[in-house]
Design a protein around this motif. Structure first.
Motif, PDB file in Angstrom:
ATOM      1  N   LEU A  64       0.831  -1.204   0.000  1.00  0.00           N
ATOM      2  CA  LEU A  64       0.000   0.000   0.000  1.00  0.00           C
ATOM      3  C   LEU A  64       0.867   1.257   0.000  1.00  0.00           C
ATOM      4  CD1 LEU A  64      -2.906   0.854  -0.192  1.00  0.00           C
ATOM      5  CD2 LEU A  64      -3.100   0.646   2.286  1.00  0.00           C
ATOM      6  N   THR A  65       1.994   1.213   0.676  1.00  0.00           N
ATOM      7  CA  THR A  65       2.927   2.346   0.634  1.00  0.00           C
ATOM      8  C   THR A  65       3.426   2.551  -0.788  1.00  0.00           C
ATOM      9  OG1 THR A  65       3.609   1.945   2.909  1.00  0.00           O
ATOM     10  CG2 THR A  65       5.091   3.277   1.562  1.00  0.00           C
ATOM     11  N   ALA A  66       3.835   1.478  -1.449  1.00  0.00           N
ATOM     12  CA  ALA A  66       4.307   1.582  -2.832  1.00  0.00           C
ATOM     13  C   ALA A  66       3.207   2.097  -3.745  1.00  0.00           C
ATOM     14  CB  ALA A  66       4.817   0.225  -3.312  1.00  0.00           C
ATOM     15  N   SER A  67       1.988   1.639  -3.539  1.00  0.00           N
ATOM     16  CA  SER A  67       0.864   2.125  -4.352  1.00  0.00           C
ATOM     17  C   SER A  67       0.640   3.615  -4.141  1.00  0.00           C
ATOM     18  CB  SER A  67      -0.414   1.365  -4.010  1.00  0.00           C
ATOM     19  OG  SER A  67      -0.328   0.034  -4.429  1.00  0.00           O
ATOM     20  N   MET A  68       0.783   4.073  -2.894  1.00  0.00           N
ATOM     21  CA  MET A  68       0.611   5.498  -2.620  1.00  0.00           C
ATOM     22  C   MET A  68       1.667   6.329  -3.344  1.00  0.00           C
ATOM     23  SD  MET A  68      -1.973   6.442  -0.631  1.00  0.00           S
ATOM     24  CE  MET A  68      -1.497   7.927   0.241  1.00  0.00           C
ATOM     25  N   LEU A  69       2.851   5.778  -3.540  1.00  0.00           N
ATOM     26  CA  LEU A  69       3.900   6.507  -4.237  1.00  0.00           C
ATOM     27  C   LEU A  69       3.711   6.452  -5.748  1.00  0.00           C
ATOM     28  CD1 LEU A  69       6.991   5.410  -2.131  1.00  0.00           C
ATOM     29  CD2 LEU A  69       5.563   7.433  -1.836  1.00  0.00           C
ATOM     30  N   ALA A  70       3.380   5.280  -6.276  1.00  0.00           N
ATOM     31  CA  ALA A  70       3.284   5.098  -7.723  1.00  0.00           C
ATOM     32  C   ALA A  70       1.935   5.499  -8.294  1.00  0.00           C
ATOM     33  CB  ALA A  70       3.578   3.642  -8.089  1.00  0.00           C
ATOM     34  N   ALA A  71       0.884   5.487  -7.482  1.00  0.00           N
ATOM     35  CA  ALA A  71      -0.466   5.771  -7.990  1.00  0.00           C
ATOM     36  C   ALA A  71      -1.194   6.738  -7.071  1.00  0.00           C
ATOM     37  CB  ALA A  71      -1.252   4.478  -8.136  1.00  0.00           C
ATOM     38  N   GLY A  72      -0.441   7.611  -6.442  1.00  0.00           N
ATOM     39  CA  GLY A  72      -0.999   8.663  -5.604  1.00  0.00           C
ATOM     40  C   GLY A  72      -0.328   9.968  -5.988  1.00  0.00           C
ATOM     41  N   GLY A  73      -0.719  11.010  -5.371  1.00  0.00           N
ATOM     42  CA  GLY A  73      -0.154  12.306  -5.706  1.00  0.00           C
ATOM     43  C   GLY A  73       1.129  12.592  -4.953  1.00  0.00           C
ATOM     44  N   SER A  74       1.784  13.637  -5.388  1.00  0.00           N
ATOM     45  CA  SER A  74       2.922  14.170  -4.650  1.00  0.00           C
ATOM     46  C   SER A  74       2.399  15.313  -3.786  1.00  0.00           C
ATOM     47  CB  SER A  74       4.000  14.669  -5.611  1.00  0.00           C
ATOM     48  OG  SER A  74       3.538  15.808  -6.321  1.00  0.00           O
TER      49      SER A  74
END
Length: 171
Positions: A3-13
């Motif tokens: 979920l952390t990786a998803s937040m980085l790759a498919a979430g905003g900055s």
């Protein structure tokens, strides 16, 4: 981890929402993805060399300055839960069989569940847990950079310098 990786790759900055990132990347025909396994997380990105500087500015912010927005968190958490409940259980017998085997072989061990986690674990997780995981594991000593393609030596130097902003911690 997943979920952390998803937040980085498919979430905003912090500077851009995920929708703004998608809108910026679409005309560049770029992509960012993450893959999480038992012992590592891999981020992959592709872009044409003509778009390298514009793309890298966004990509760097996604990985080094994530936005940690509640709407991204809820969307990605729901996606992970739906994957485990619907896609894995209902649509992929081979993968489900492997996961059942892992649960039996690794009962009571962190490897004893799918890389995306468990439904009960995902239901209990909060953004703070992801931020804590990021701080603990996204560090210089855990980082391996791999670049391929038509980039300059100056770009490689810039990438190295940017990712040295990650904290030092034991691998």
């Amino acid at each position: 981890a997943a979920l952390t990786a998803s937040m980085l790759a498919a979430g905003g900055s912090r500077q851009m929402s995920y929708q703004q990132i998608l809108n910026a990347m679409f005309p560049m025909a770029t992509s960012v993805s993450s893959q999480v396994d038992k012992e590592m997380t891999v981020f992959s990105a592709t872009t044409h060399v003509d778009n390298l500087d514009a793309f890298y500015k966004i990509f760097r912010a996604m990985l080094l300055d994530p936005g940690w927005r509640q709407e991204d968190f809820q969307r990605l958490k729901d996606d992970a839960i739906n994957f485990l409940r619907v896609s894995l259980r209902g649509n992929n017998d081979e993968e489900l069989g492997k996961e059942v085997l892992y649960q039996q072989i690794y009962a009571g061990h962190p490897y004893g569940h799918h890389n995306r986690g468990t439904v009960s674990g995902l239901n209990r997780i909060a953004i703070k847990d992801l931020q804590d995981f990021y701080k603990a594991h996204y560090a210089q000593d855990n980082l391996i950079l791999g670049l391929a393609g038509g980039y300059s030596e100056a770009f490689l130097t810039r990438v190295r310098q940017d990712f040295m902003r990650l904290p030092k911690s034991p691998a």
